[in-house]
Design a protein around this motif. Structure first.
Motif, PDB file in Angstrom:
ATOM      1  N   TYR A  41     -30.261  55.141   5.024  1.00 14.15           N
ATOM      2  CA  TYR A  41     -30.732  53.776   4.816  1.00 14.15           C
ATOM      3  C   TYR A  41     -29.906  53.122   3.716  1.00 14.15           C
ATOM      4  O   TYR A  41     -29.663  53.733   2.675  1.00 14.15           O
ATOM      5  N   TYR A  42     -29.499  51.884   3.965  1.00 16.05           N
ATOM      6  CA  TYR A  42     -28.657  51.189   2.992  1.00 16.05           C
ATOM      7  C   TYR A  42     -28.770  49.672   3.148  1.00 16.05           C
ATOM      8  O   TYR A  42     -29.244  49.164   4.164  1.00 16.05           O
ATOM      9  N   GLN A  43     -28.308  48.996   2.111  1.00 12.08           N
ATOM     10  CA  GLN A  43     -28.210  47.539   2.109  1.00 12.08           C
ATOM     11  C   GLN A  43     -26.720  47.204   2.122  1.00 12.08           C
ATOM     12  O   GLN A  43     -25.920  47.915   1.500  1.00 12.08           O
ATOM     13  N   LEU A  48     -22.552  36.585   0.433  1.00 17.89           N
ATOM     14  CA  LEU A  48     -23.686  35.874  -0.144  1.00 17.89           C
ATOM     15  C   LEU A  48     -25.026  36.340   0.417  1.00 17.89           C
ATOM     16  O   LEU A  48     -26.069  35.845   0.016  1.00 17.89           O
ATOM     17  N   GLN A  49     -24.988  37.292   1.347  1.00 18.01           N
ATOM     18  CA  GLN A  49     -26.212  37.765   1.974  1.00 18.01           C
ATOM     19  C   GLN A  49     -26.306  39.286   1.895  1.00 18.01           C
ATOM     20  O   GLN A  49     -25.302  39.968   1.729  1.00 18.01           O
ATOM     21  N   ARG A  50     -27.528  39.782   2.041  1.00 18.54           N
ATOM     22  CA  ARG A  50     -27.769  41.220   2.069  1.00 18.54           C
ATOM     23  C   ARG A  50     -28.772  41.519   3.187  1.00 18.54           C
ATOM     24  O   ARG A  50     -29.824  40.894   3.258  1.00 18.54           O
ATOM     25  N   GLU A 108     -32.931  38.965   8.033  1.00 20.35           N
ATOM     26  CA  GLU A 108     -33.064  37.517   7.873  1.00 20.35           C
ATOM     27  C   GLU A 108     -31.900  36.974   7.050  1.00 20.35           C
ATOM     28  O   GLU A 108     -31.351  37.669   6.210  1.00 20.35           O
ATOM     29  N   LYS A 109     -31.555  35.711   7.261  1.00 21.27           N
ATOM     30  CA  LYS A 109     -30.535  35.076   6.427  1.00 21.27           C
ATOM     31  C   LYS A 109     -30.998  35.113   4.981  1.00 21.27           C
ATOM     32  O   LYS A 109     -32.172  34.930   4.693  1.00 21.27           O
ATOM     33  N   GLY A 110     -30.079  35.385   4.088  1.00 19.70           N
ATOM     34  CA  GLY A 110     -30.428  35.447   2.673  1.00 19.70           C
ATOM     35  C   GLY A 110     -30.297  36.847   2.139  1.00 19.70           C
ATOM     36  O   GLY A 110     -29.428  37.615   2.546  1.00 19.70           O
ATOM     37  N   TRP A 111     -31.199  37.200   1.250  1.00 15.51           N
ATOM     38  CA  TRP A 111     -31.117  38.464   0.524  1.00 15.51           C
ATOM     39  C   TRP A 111     -32.301  39.338   0.913  1.00 15.51           C
ATOM     40  O   TRP A 111     -33.432  39.057   0.553  1.00 15.51           O
ATOM     41  N   ASN A 112     -32.047  40.416   1.652  1.00 20.96           N
ATOM     42  CA  ASN A 112     -33.065  41.363   2.067  1.00 20.96           C
ATOM     43  C   ASN A 112     -32.891  42.649   1.278  1.00 20.96           C
ATOM     44  O   ASN A 112     -31.778  43.071   1.003  1.00 20.96           O
ATOM     45  N   SER A 113     -34.009  43.263   0.933  1.00 17.54           N
ATOM     46  CA  SER A 113     -33.956  44.551   0.242  1.00 17.54           C
ATOM     47  C   SER A 113     -35.115  45.409   0.727  1.00 17.54           C
ATOM     48  O   SER A 113     -35.984  44.926   1.461  1.00 17.54           O
TER      49      SER A 113
END
Length: 180
Positions: free
Chosen positions: A143-145, A152-154, A172-177
């Motif tokens: 599992y990784y990001q 600019l996104q994750r 999703e667009k944007g920053w996922n963690s």
């Protein structure tokens, strides 16, 4: 402190049952960094991260807990700098480990054998793995990001230990963690 001598660091293993203290051989160079140590799945093997002062050479030394003798498990060099991280996971089979590296110019995840040979690159592309979450050995998943879509996104991903079957877990667009 500026102008002060650098600390001399040594590694010692204390056997709680016998009271024996074993000094780990970290080489003759004393002006070095020891940024991490980590046990393998074998209770008689400790890995010592050894780095030069310029911080562009990193060795993972495999230490025998009984004798203190070491061998080089892995060595990385970079013209400029090597970023230290905690992304070292020894698998329960005792034969493999997972490691992240920028050796191909991008931060990616690799599967190694305990002889220090790359078995396979698990992630690949012109993008960075930005967070390594870990290994689910039961499901054989990593599992990784990553910033695969854009710097600019994750997004959060899973891939199997063969480097196949990648799927997006949070995209999703944007920053996922994620937290596990």
């Amino acid at each position: 402190k500026v102008g002060e001598k650098n600390s001399i660091v040594t590694i010692h293993i204390y056997d709680t049952q016998t009271g024996k203290i074993t000094k780990v051989d970290t080489g003759t160079e004393k002006d070095q960094y020891i940024p991490r140590i980590k046990w393998t799945q074998d209770p008689n093997q400790l890995v010592v991260f050894r780095m030069n002062r310029h911080q562009n050479e990193l060795e993972l030394l495999l230490a025998d807990a009984k004798t203190g003798n070491t061998s080089t498990l892995l060595k990385e060099e970079n013209k400029y700098y090597i970023d230290i991280h905690d992304n070292l996971n020894f698998l329960k089979d005792g034969k493999h480990f997972v490691w992240t590296s920028e050796m191909d110019g991008w931060n990616h995840i690799y599967l190694y054998d305990m002889d220090g040979k790359v078995k396979r690159q698990l992630t690949k592309g012109e993008w960075e793995v930005t967070n390594f979450y870990g290994v689910d050995e039961e499901r054989e998943l990593i599992y990784y990001q990553a910033a695969e879509e854009s710097p600019l996104q994750r997004q959060v991903y899973a891939v199997n230990l063969k480097g196949r079957g990648k799927r997006t877990l949070a995209g999703e667009k944007g920053w996922n963690s994620a937290q596990f």
